[in-house]
Design a protein around this motif. Structure first.
Motif, PDB file in Angstrom:
ATOM      1  N   TYR A 212      -7.333   6.111   7.902  1.00 44.81           N
ATOM      2  CA  TYR A 212      -7.146   4.664   7.948  1.00 44.81           C
ATOM      3  C   TYR A 212      -7.837   4.031   9.160  1.00 44.81           C
ATOM      4  CZ  TYR A 212      -3.342   6.029   4.817  1.00 44.81           C
ATOM      5  OH  TYR A 212      -2.613   6.581   3.797  1.00 44.81           O
TER       6      TYR A 212
ATOM      7  N   ARG B 115       0.685  12.736   7.209  1.00 39.74           N
ATOM      8  CA  ARG B 115       0.500  11.409   7.805  1.00 39.74           C
ATOM      9  C   ARG B 115      -0.614  11.423   8.852  1.00 39.74           C
ATOM     10  NH1 ARG B 115       0.713   6.297   6.198  1.00 39.74           N
ATOM     11  NH2 ARG B 115       1.403   4.873   7.818  1.00 39.74           N
TER      12      ARG B 115
ATOM     13  N   ALA C 161       0.838  -1.197   0.000  1.00 37.94           N
ATOM     14  CA  ALA C 161       0.000   0.000   0.000  1.00 37.94           C
ATOM     15  C   ALA C 161       0.877   1.253   0.000  1.00 37.94           C
ATOM     16  CB  ALA C 161      -0.930  -0.036   1.205  1.00 37.94           C
ATOM     17  N   LEU C 162       0.339   2.351   0.451  1.00 36.76           N
ATOM     18  CA  LEU C 162       1.024   3.635   0.284  1.00 36.76           C
ATOM     19  C   LEU C 162       2.415   3.648   0.895  1.00 36.76           C
ATOM     20  CD1 LEU C 162      -0.514   7.118   0.367  1.00 36.76           C
ATOM     21  CD2 LEU C 162       1.493   6.721   1.753  1.00 36.76           C
ATOM     22  N   SER C 163       2.536   3.208   2.129  1.00 33.73           N
ATOM     23  CA  SER C 163       3.812   3.427   2.814  1.00 33.73           C
ATOM     24  C   SER C 163       4.606   2.155   3.050  1.00 33.73           C
ATOM     25  CB  SER C 163       3.573   4.140   4.147  1.00 33.73           C
ATOM     26  OG  SER C 163       3.026   3.255   5.094  1.00 33.73           O
ATOM     27  N   GLY C 164       4.250   1.088   2.350  1.00 34.96           N
ATOM     28  CA  GLY C 164       4.964  -0.167   2.546  1.00 34.96           C
ATOM     29  C   GLY C 164       6.250  -0.223   1.751  1.00 34.96           C
TER      30      GLY C 164
ATOM     31  N   HIS D 115      -9.897   1.254   7.698  1.00 38.16           N
ATOM     32  CA  HIS D 115      -9.153   0.786   6.532  1.00 38.16           C
ATOM     33  C   HIS D 115      -7.956  -0.099   6.907  1.00 38.16           C
ATOM     34  CE1 HIS D 115      -7.449   0.744   2.576  1.00 38.16           C
ATOM     35  NE2 HIS D 115      -6.397   1.445   2.937  1.00 38.16           N
ATOM     36  N   ASP D 116      -7.250   0.272   7.985  1.00 37.48           N
ATOM     37  CA  ASP D 116      -6.065  -0.494   8.375  1.00 37.48           C
ATOM     38  C   ASP D 116      -6.396  -1.916   8.845  1.00 37.48           C
ATOM     39  OD1 ASP D 116      -3.804   0.888   7.665  1.00 37.48           O
ATOM     40  OD2 ASP D 116      -3.601   1.966   9.557  1.00 37.48           O
TER      41      ASP D 116
ATOM     42  N   PHE E 115      -6.933  -4.297   7.085  1.00 36.95           N
ATOM     43  CA  PHE E 115      -6.242  -5.283   6.237  1.00 36.95           C
ATOM     44  C   PHE E 115      -4.863  -5.625   6.794  1.00 36.95           C
ATOM     45  CE2 PHE E 115      -2.903  -3.212   3.661  1.00 36.95           C
ATOM     46  CZ  PHE E 115      -3.177  -1.869   3.828  1.00 36.95           C
ATOM     47  N   LEU E 116      -4.348  -4.748   7.679  1.00 32.11           N
ATOM     48  CA  LEU E 116      -3.065  -5.019   8.333  1.00 32.11           C
ATOM     49  C   LEU E 116      -3.247  -5.661   9.706  1.00 32.11           C
ATOM     50  CD1 LEU E 116      -1.516  -1.555   7.459  1.00 32.11           C
ATOM     51  CD2 LEU E 116      -0.772  -3.748   6.507  1.00 32.11           C
TER      52      LEU E 116
ATOM     53  N   SER F 286      -5.493  -2.231  -0.259  1.00 36.42           N
ATOM     54  CA  SER F 286      -5.521  -0.798  -0.536  1.00 36.42           C
ATOM     55  C   SER F 286      -4.899  -0.521  -1.909  1.00 36.42           C
ATOM     56  CB  SER F 286      -4.768  -0.078   0.598  1.00 36.42           C
ATOM     57  OG  SER F 286      -4.917   1.294   0.511  1.00 36.42           O
TER      58      SER F 286
HETATM   59  N1  LIG Z   1      -1.419   2.148   6.739  1.00 34.87           N
HETATM   60  C1  LIG Z   1      -1.360   1.886   5.335  1.00 34.87           C
HETATM   61  C2  LIG Z   1      -2.637   2.321   4.756  1.00 34.87           C
HETATM   62  C3  LIG Z   1      -2.628   2.819   3.363  1.00 34.87           C
HETATM   63  O1  LIG Z   1      -3.550   2.116   2.622  1.00 34.87           O
HETATM   64  C4  LIG Z   1      -0.159   2.528   4.736  1.00 34.87           C
HETATM   65  O2  LIG Z   1       0.415   3.410   5.360  1.00 34.87           O
HETATM   66  O3  LIG Z   1       0.284   2.135   3.665  1.00 34.87           O
END
Ligand SMILES: N[C@@H](CCO)C(=O)O
Ligand SMILES: CC(=O)SCCNC(=O)CCNC(=O)[C@H](O)C(C)(C)COP(=O)(O)OP(=O)(O)OC[C@H]1O[C@@H](n2cnc3c(N)ncnc32)[C@H](O)[C@@H]1OP(=O)(O)O
Length: 401
Positions: free
Chosen positions: A253, A246, A60-63, A377-378, A380-381, A176
């Protein structure tokens, strides 16, 4: 592995991020070409002799590429080095961001599958992005980096897999923005993907999602330290703007009930209110500042801008269907698994249902599961245990040799 930590049952163990330089330029939707392109990646499990057991995991965005196991810290690694930080960026813990989902016996079972995870195009964790050196100038691209799309990210992954000699994916999966990449794969390379697992994702972000992303990007670009996007090498970076971005992003999220349950209106100080406008008075304020500080330490502001832009441009109907989602999905041949979470207002279950209905109307194999969970949203983690049986059952139909 850090002292005091042991490998969890089902862990892929200690892993190392590796790098591939693509042999050819990547052609981008914006009309430009990018060369050279380096891709950071990790793999878990064993590639079958027939090379037919590959699952590509998209972040996702910050992975980053470090999705599972403990990172083997490269010697002399810096904060901008790769793989030495954990899922939330605290150096030393080193656990991959989807470790609960990837490993022996887990959702993406490395006893059966060879799982490949890459850092996306435009990233700041080893794959070419705005902080990479522009060969035309010898300096970091900064905002001269071309605007990239989710389709460009997928084309880059395709070129990367060619280098690895992997022609076809048993599955492509992600949450995401990662789910967007998975869906894009099914459209761009229909004969190269057996199954798609798109979690907490959408075919196009809704206007409120566009709005929040816009606010986050503006926070970065309005920070004077952004310097028009050319802050690399100046000794300063738009940390203040990134922190606000952030905080905004992180709230999107989560869910209102999750925030209420975790923090309520509790004060950070055990004492009464302190009559301050500058200090984080409430626990939720302190928490957000902590999330901002961790993020600023581990992430590049320009990568945030480019990645956020890519996920806002993503619109399968516009890109591939002349405005019709059904038309966009006509060529899909992969089986599709969609998972959404009841409290995810950013990537709401309705968006997954729309994809499900469009695929079903076309007679394509699809299933959609909405998990009742409160964390937004989070999920999924966080909701690994509840996603695992759904994904394992779905992937059981893939029969690699
Ligand atoms: N927590 C995730 C959510 C973004 O979909 C991220 O930072 O990538
Ligand atoms: C998605 C991908 O593809 S990869 C990217 C995934 N990673 C991220 O998004 C990183 C940031 N996001 C998060 O941390 C997300 O909340 C999650 C879902 C990944 C993790 O959730 P959780 O495990 O529930 O962590 P949580 O949200 O509670 O945050 C815990 C942190 O907040 C801190 N914290 C909690 N309350 C407070 C408070 N009142 N004041 C200050 N800090 C606080 C904790 O000390 C902890 O700090 P640490 O992470 O430095 O150890």
């Amino acid at each position: 592995m850090p002292p005091g930590q042991t490998l969890a049952t089902g862990s892929v163990g200690t892993v190392e991020t590796r790098y591939v330089d693509l042999p050819e330029a990547v052609r981008l939707d914006c009309g430009r070409q990018l060369r050279p392109v380096r891709v950071a990646y990790e793999t878990y499990g064993t590639l079958s002799p027939a090379r037919d057991n590959v699952i590509l995991v998209c972040h996702a965005l910050s992975g980053d590429a470090h999705a599972a196991g403990f990172a083997k810290a490269p010697s002399g690694s810096t904060r901008d080095g790769f793989g030495a930080e954990d899922r939330d960026g605290s150096a030393g813990k080193g656990l991959g961001w989807w470790d609960g989902m990837i490993g022996p016996g887990k959702a993406f079972d490395t006893d059966r599958f060879f799982v490949v995870s890459t850092n996306l195009l435009g990233g700041c964790r080893g794959t070419t992005g705005p902080s990479s050196v522009d060969p035309a100038t010898g300096r970091a691209y900064g905002s001269d980096f071309p605007v990239v799309t989710v389709a460009d990210m997928v084309r880059t992954q395709r070129a990367f897999l060619d280098v690895l000699g992997i022609e076809r994916l048993a599955a492509v999966a992600g949450g995401s923005l990662g789910g967007m990449q998975a869906l894009e794969w099914a459209i761009l390379y229909p004969d190269k993907v057996g199954a798609v697992v798109a979690i907490a994702s959408t075919h196009a972000l809704h206007p409120q999602g566009l709005a929040w992303n816009s606010i986050a990007r503006d926070a970065i670009m309005r920070d004077p330290a952004w310097q028009g996007g050319h802050y690399h090498g100046t000794g300063t970076a738009p940390g203040a703007g990134m922190g606000v971005a952030r905080m905004v992003g992180h709230v999107t999220y989560l869910s209102a009930p999750a925030l209420a349950e975790r923090f309520g209106r509790r004060l950070q100080s055990a004492d009464d209110v302190r009559y301050t406008i500058t200090e984080p008075e409430f626990q939720v304020e302190s928490y957000l500042r902590h999330q901002a500080d961790s993020f600023v330490r581990r992430f590049d502001a320009n990568t945030y801008l480019y990645t956020s832009r890519a996920l806002t441009y993503f619109d399968l109907a516009r890109q591939h269907g002349e405005g019709s989602l059904g038309r966009a999905l006509e060529g899909v041949s992969a089986r599709t698994l969609l998972i959404a979470f009841s409290s995810d207002w950013l990537y709401p279950p309705a968006a997954s249902r729309e994809i499900e209905e469009a695929l079903r109307a076309l007679g394509k194999p699809v299933e959609c599961h909405v998990i009742e969970a409160p964390y937004g949203h989070d999920c999924f983690l966080l909701e690994e245990a509840r996603q695992t049986p759904i994904i394992r059952r779905f992937l059981a139909e893939e029969t690699p040799s």
